[in-house]
Design a protein around this motif. Sequence first.
Motif, PDB file in Angstrom:
ATOM      1  N   ASN A 250      39.935  37.279  41.282  1.00  9.95           N
ATOM      2  CA  ASN A 250      39.495  36.860  42.617  1.00  9.95           C
ATOM      3  C   ASN A 250      38.551  36.338  42.706  1.00  9.95           C
ATOM      4  OD1 ASN A 250      39.364  36.965  45.320  1.00  9.95           O
ATOM      5  ND2 ASN A 250      40.300  38.092  45.637  1.00  9.95           N
ATOM      6  N   LYS A 251      38.510  34.953  42.742  1.00  8.98           N
ATOM      7  CA  LYS A 251      36.507  34.079  42.456  1.00  8.98           C
ATOM      8  C   LYS A 251      36.614  34.040  44.094  1.00  8.98           C
ATOM      9  CE  LYS A 251      39.486  32.075  38.458  1.00  8.98           C
ATOM     10  NZ  LYS A 251      39.675  30.733  37.212  1.00  8.98           N
ATOM     11  N   GLN A 252      37.499  33.890  44.841  1.00  9.87           N
ATOM     12  CA  GLN A 252      36.648  33.549  46.139  1.00  9.87           C
ATOM     13  C   GLN A 252      36.231  34.734  46.224  1.00  9.87           C
ATOM     14  OE1 GLN A 252      39.564  33.480  45.230  1.00  9.87           O
ATOM     15  NE2 GLN A 252      40.701  31.288  46.179  1.00  9.87           N
ATOM     16  N   GLU A 253      36.430  36.408  46.129  1.00  9.22           N
ATOM     17  CA  GLU A 253      35.976  37.443  46.366  1.00  9.22           C
ATOM     18  C   GLU A 253      34.540  37.002  45.571  1.00  9.22           C
ATOM     19  OE1 GLU A 253      37.310  41.608  47.565  1.00  9.22           O
ATOM     20  OE2 GLU A 253      37.475  41.387  44.593  1.00  9.22           O
ATOM     21  N   ILE A 254      34.444  37.021  44.583  1.00  8.25           N
ATOM     22  CA  ILE A 254      33.485  36.386  43.448  1.00  8.25           C
ATOM     23  C   ILE A 254      32.147  35.892  44.486  1.00  8.25           C
ATOM     24  CG2 ILE A 254      31.892  35.772  41.831  1.00  8.25           C
ATOM     25  CD1 ILE A 254      34.845  36.792  39.949  1.00  8.25           C
TER      26      ILE A 254
ATOM     27  N   PHE B 157      42.398  28.346  40.887  1.00 10.94           N
ATOM     28  CA  PHE B 157      41.284  29.410  41.699  1.00 10.94           C
ATOM     29  C   PHE B 157      41.862  29.798  42.897  1.00 10.94           C
ATOM     30  CE2 PHE B 157      39.592  25.701  39.325  1.00 10.94           C
ATOM     31  CZ  PHE B 157      38.204  26.330  38.884  1.00 10.94           C
ATOM     32  N   THR B 158      43.061  29.786  42.581  1.00 11.32           N
ATOM     33  CA  THR B 158      43.529  31.014  43.741  1.00 11.32           C
ATOM     34  C   THR B 158      43.948  32.415  43.254  1.00 11.32           C
ATOM     35  OG1 THR B 158      44.615  29.022  44.394  1.00 11.32           O
ATOM     36  CG2 THR B 158      45.592  31.169  45.391  1.00 11.32           C
ATOM     37  N   TYR B 159      43.538  33.432  44.189  1.00 10.30           N
ATOM     38  CA  TYR B 159      43.735  34.773  43.697  1.00 10.30           C
ATOM     39  C   TYR B 159      45.437  35.327  43.488  1.00 10.30           C
ATOM     40  CZ  TYR B 159      43.764  39.351  42.827  1.00 10.30           C
ATOM     41  OH  TYR B 159      43.697  41.721  42.967  1.00 10.30           O
TER      42      TYR B 159
END
Length: 562
Positions: A331-335, A373-375
């Motif tokens: 989960n790159k957005q969460e990172i 790039f989408t979880y």
Amino acid sequence: MNTQASSMLAGVVLALCAATANAQSDAPKYGGTLEIGSVYPTISALSWDLADWNWKQNYDTGQVYEQLFVADLSKSRRLGGKYSFQADAWLPEDAIRGELAESWKWLDPQTLEVRLRKGVRFPAKPGVMEERELVADDVVFSYTRQAESAKKIPTYFDHLAKVEAKDKHTVLFRFSKYNAEWDYRFGWGYYSGIMPKEVATAGAGNWKHVNGSGPFQLTQFVQGNASTYTRNALYWDTEKVGSKDFKLPFVDKMVLRTIKDEATRNTMLRTGKLDVMEGIRWTSVEELKKSAPQLQWSRWLSFTGQYLAMRVDTKPFNDIRVRRALNMAVNKQEIVKQYYGGNAELFAYPQHPDYEGYFEPLSAMPENVKELFTYNPDKARKLLAEAGYPKGFKFKVQVCACAPDHMELLPLIAAYLEQVNVRIEIQPMEYGAFLSAMTTRTNAPGYMMANGHTNPTTTIRKSFVPGQVWNAAQWGNDAYTKRVEAAFELRDLGKRQEALRGLTRDILAEAPYIWLPTPYMYTAWWPWVRNYGGELRAGAVRPGPIYARMWIDQDMKKKLGF
């Protein structure tokens, strides 16, 4: 200094430093010692021998060894220009000036003539050499020694057929084919230092033998602690401040500190034991601003991309479905939001947003790139099952113990991967062993990496062409390699940019890495450091010309209680 005292001094600082932003108009002050907390604070000098081809040599030797070209620092944003000079190895054509080169011109499409400055001197070095002038033979010697090194990067100088001295102050570079990086490769790049033959004869790996024409001389080195440089009285260059030229460098001594503990670095900056700290994580900024409100700040998007390389020459990473699955499982957005507190960009590698004409935002990417790039753990599990791993698998990941950010981030990545039944074994390593594993291609199937963006062409060549040193995924594709080679031969900038954009899109989709966010970094310095605005590199990780132009306002420093 405690917080209350710092706050009391804040008003004093405003009175003393009203013109700090325009410090270049003040009369420079000579003398004093400049203490620098390195942008690579945990890594001491790797080698003093330029023929060892280590990436960090320009940071450690660039105060001493000069190059043909250098950044034109007069075009910095601080002085009204458009360049921050923070990129690790990116100098656009209009941001370059001659250093040892007084002038240069193409005699024909395959021949470059470089005229050297006259009167540039190597200082005397007891037991190594007598004082003498730098001449064309020194350039030829330095190039030849680099080109013949067993440690050189494969294909690096293949575009050059011959380098020769036309006369005492003229060098001819004869090309076998055009290379878009002609100026970078042996002009201002990582492996471009000009060293006298006498140093090689004495033993270039011994720091006590290091001797060049630059603004400083290396006078002390303590492994894991500090490198100390002293003013070179013979240095040729000047700095225009106002309407007057001043001889460089301004400080008598400059010290690069290696400080492995992050808390210790912050304390040394806060208490004035460091004049400048070049690289600060966002987690430390708020406290430092409170405890030392006089500090000046620069925020910049890191020019070091982050990823977890997956060796495509080993199972299961030879299967693109597995590589894509692991990207979707994180989960790159969460990172970005939680781990970095918003102080990171989701997408900024392998091209950097500053690379105008080469960088394309994620919104412009094809769907097969956006998807990475989408979880989407559900699709990740589906792809793993299709690839024959419905119950997941386990693999080893090597990480450098010198990188606190990675030591903290990797367990978080492991937790995401566990949700799709993929488990990792984390192997921390000291930097020397960590780097050696990659350069000898013995690295584990997983390799947690921080890799410089370098410049728009090298970022693709070094990472995705077989046999290249920094290709930790061991990626190789004949058709792709031919496209990379063809792009380097394009003289037309627009066509070259178009080719690199296509190469970038395609390698992103192939997912040899788990692509990770790029964090923002901070540089901080005390207001008594003048003629400075957060610039970091005047070439390939080379700060020497920047340090040479900084001076210390000793009166201000004393009035602030330091």
